[in-house]
Enzyme design. Structure first.
Site, PDB file in Angstrom:
ATOM      1  N   HIS A   5     110.406 -26.418 -32.125  1.00 19.41           N
ATOM      2  CA  HIS A   5     110.322 -25.208 -33.063  1.00 19.41           C
ATOM      3  C   HIS A   5     110.628 -24.016 -32.288  1.00 19.41           C
ATOM      4  CE1 HIS A   5     106.353 -24.165 -31.813  1.00 19.41           C
ATOM      5  NE2 HIS A   5     105.979 -25.609 -31.603  1.00 19.41           N
ATOM      6  N   ASP A  65     109.785 -21.015 -33.235  1.00 18.63           N
ATOM      7  CA  ASP A  65     108.581 -19.872 -33.389  1.00 18.63           C
ATOM      8  C   ASP A  65     107.289 -20.119 -32.282  1.00 18.63           C
ATOM      9  OD1 ASP A  65     108.347 -22.444 -35.014  1.00 18.63           O
ATOM     10  OD2 ASP A  65     106.394 -21.429 -36.025  1.00 18.63           O
ATOM     11  N   ASP A  74     104.660 -24.434 -25.327  1.00 21.57           N
ATOM     12  CA  ASP A  74     104.429 -24.407 -26.781  1.00 21.57           C
ATOM     13  C   ASP A  74     105.746 -23.950 -27.588  1.00 21.57           C
ATOM     14  OD1 ASP A  74     103.913 -25.537 -29.233  1.00 21.57           O
ATOM     15  OD2 ASP A  74     101.835 -24.356 -29.210  1.00 21.57           O
ATOM     16  N   GLU A 104     106.884 -23.880 -37.403  1.00 18.95           N
ATOM     17  CA  GLU A 104     106.105 -25.137 -37.055  1.00 18.95           C
ATOM     18  C   GLU A 104     104.407 -24.500 -37.079  1.00 18.95           C
ATOM     19  OE1 GLU A 104     103.661 -27.804 -34.589  1.00 18.95           O
ATOM     20  OE2 GLU A 104     103.961 -25.728 -34.228  1.00 18.95           O
ATOM     21  N   GLU A 105     104.418 -23.298 -36.478  1.00 20.53           N
ATOM     22  CA  GLU A 105     103.258 -22.878 -36.105  1.00 20.53           C
ATOM     23  C   GLU A 105     102.043 -22.498 -37.291  1.00 20.53           C
ATOM     24  OE1 GLU A 105     101.856 -23.341 -33.401  1.00 20.53           O
ATOM     25  OE2 GLU A 105     103.231 -23.086 -31.765  1.00 20.53           O
ATOM     26  N   GLU A 136     107.014 -32.657 -29.693  1.00 18.98           N
ATOM     27  CA  GLU A 136     106.204 -32.367 -28.780  1.00 18.98           C
ATOM     28  C   GLU A 136     104.858 -33.039 -28.566  1.00 18.98           C
ATOM     29  OE1 GLU A 136     104.612 -28.084 -29.547  1.00 18.98           O
ATOM     30  OE2 GLU A 136     104.817 -28.661 -31.643  1.00 18.98           O
TER      31      GLU A 136
END
Length: 396
Positions: free
Chosen positions: A76, A78, A109, A143-144, A171
């Site tokens: 991702h 973001d 991340d 995603e976050e 991840e």
């Protein structure tokens, strides 16, 4: 040691410098960067917007047998917000410290993993290593914040189905060990539950019965007792991904200090292992509401579906290939159920096996933390591991 003259490190730093940070993310910088990467690799790139301003970028490396189910390497774009005053270095300058650490939001991340996917394909193409299967490298938004406008919509689209994906990597988390990767083959199920208790209003100086306060007290006690019973399982050696976590997160209600409220509500975050009985858990909560008294009910703010974990019993050849690669590299893989949620759940929901795999070794786990960072040596080692893993799974 520093990597300022190293093109591999500089590509990572360039990506980390793009502030694709919530809220109100602007993904245009990421898209332009990834298009440039695809051009440098001589690979085709597609950009889809299933939701306006929420782009999905797909870079494709065609295999020798493109009719075979393909491999998806997902990450991702973001990143979560920062408290810049608590950082040693500015979080979007990707500063390399004298001892070789790259400080940046997304260093763990998960922009580093997205770049490892790209660098693995770059390395394999440079070495001339043939790949039987087509490899798609995807970069998704949001995603976050749950991935609803990102991987969820992408995974349900005709464009996703046309990729003919047979296996996916996503991840996990970094490892403090020098030779052990923590991988996930499944995730707990997220349920957000709101319980509303209604009762007789009245004056705050009285001791009325049938009050909302008495009922909500009973509900909180039942959830708290259940939470404690699950917490004790951790003391007996169970992993966090194998227990049900319950946390009181929101309390609402009341109008004035001296007025008994007509309604009070409490909300709970529940994360449930994939092998738990979801019907029984719902029945249990219904029973607590009934026991608390009349006019007590609950609703789901989030009711994620059950998603089967990817089997690691030898029946999924892609997993067997990862194990073989790790063995050759003398890397141990510790496979558990993820305590949180990633975009891999949407892939698994389509019936596609997926493993969460982040070969970031020998670093502290700093996802969402101040001073998120990765060491350049760990990053290079991660690329080596990822290259071998991609080679093996693409040649299954």
């Amino acid at each position: 040691m520093n990597g300022k003259e190293d093109s591999v490190i500089e590509r990572l730093r360039s990506y980390l410098k793009i502030p694709s940070v919530h809220p109100d993310v602007d993904y245009s910088g990421c898209v332009k960067f990834l298009q440039d990467q695809a051009k440098s690799l001589g690979l085709p790139v597609a950009v889809y917007e299933f939701v306006p301003k929420k782009p999905v970028v797909i870079i494709t490396c065609k295999g020798l047998q493109p009719e075979l189910p393909s491999i998806l390497l997902n990450s991702h774009m973001d990143v979560v917000p920062v408290y810049e005053e608590h950082w040693t270095h500015p979080p979007f300058e990707a500063v390399i410290s004298k001892d070789g650490w790259i400080y940046a939001r997304g260093a763990q991340d998960m922009k580093s993993i997205g770049m490892m996917h790209l660098e693995a394909v770059r390395s394999l193409r440079k070495s001339g290593s043939p790949l039987r299967r087509t490899v798609h490298i995807s970069f998704v938004p949001d995603e976050e914040i749950g991935g609803v406008d990102g991987m969820k919509k992408f995974s349900e689209s005709p464009e996703f189905k046309a990729l003919n994906i047979g296996f996916a990597l996503d991840e996990s988390i970094p490892s403090g060990s020098a030779n052990e990767v923590l991988a996930y083959n499944g995730e707990r199920i997220f349920r957000a539950i709101k319980v509303t208790c209604r009762g007789e209003p009245g004056h705050g100086s009285l001791l009325n019965t049938n009050t909302a306060g008495e009922k909500v007290h009973y509900i909180i006690n039942k959830f708290s007792q259940f939470r404690e019973s699950e917490r004790k399982k951790l003391e007996y050696g169970k992993a966090i991904g194998d227990v049900i976590t319950v946390n009181l997160t929101i309390m609402e209600g009341g109008v004035q200090f001296n007025v008994l409220p007509e309604s009070l509500s409490v909300s709970f975050d529940m994360r449930i292992p994939p092998d738990a009985d979801l019907d029984y858990i719902e029945y249990m909560i219904q029973s607590w509401c009934k026991e608390a008294g009349s006019d007590v009910s609950f609703e789901y703010h989030v009711k994620n579906p059950h998603v089967n974990s990817t089997k690691i019993d030898g029946s999924v050849p892609f997993w067997t290939a990862i194990e073989a690669a790790a063995s050759d590299l003398k890397i141990k893989i510790n496979t558990v159920t993820s305590a949180g949620a990633t975009d891999a759940r949407y892939v698994r929901l389509q019936g596609i096996p997926a493993i969460n795999f982040s070969p970031i070794l020998n670093v502290p786990m700093l996802l969402h933390a101040h001073d998120e960072r990765i060491h350049i040596d760990s990053y290079r080692r991660g690329i080596e591991i990822m290259t071998r893993v991609v080679k093996e799974v693409a040649n299954v």
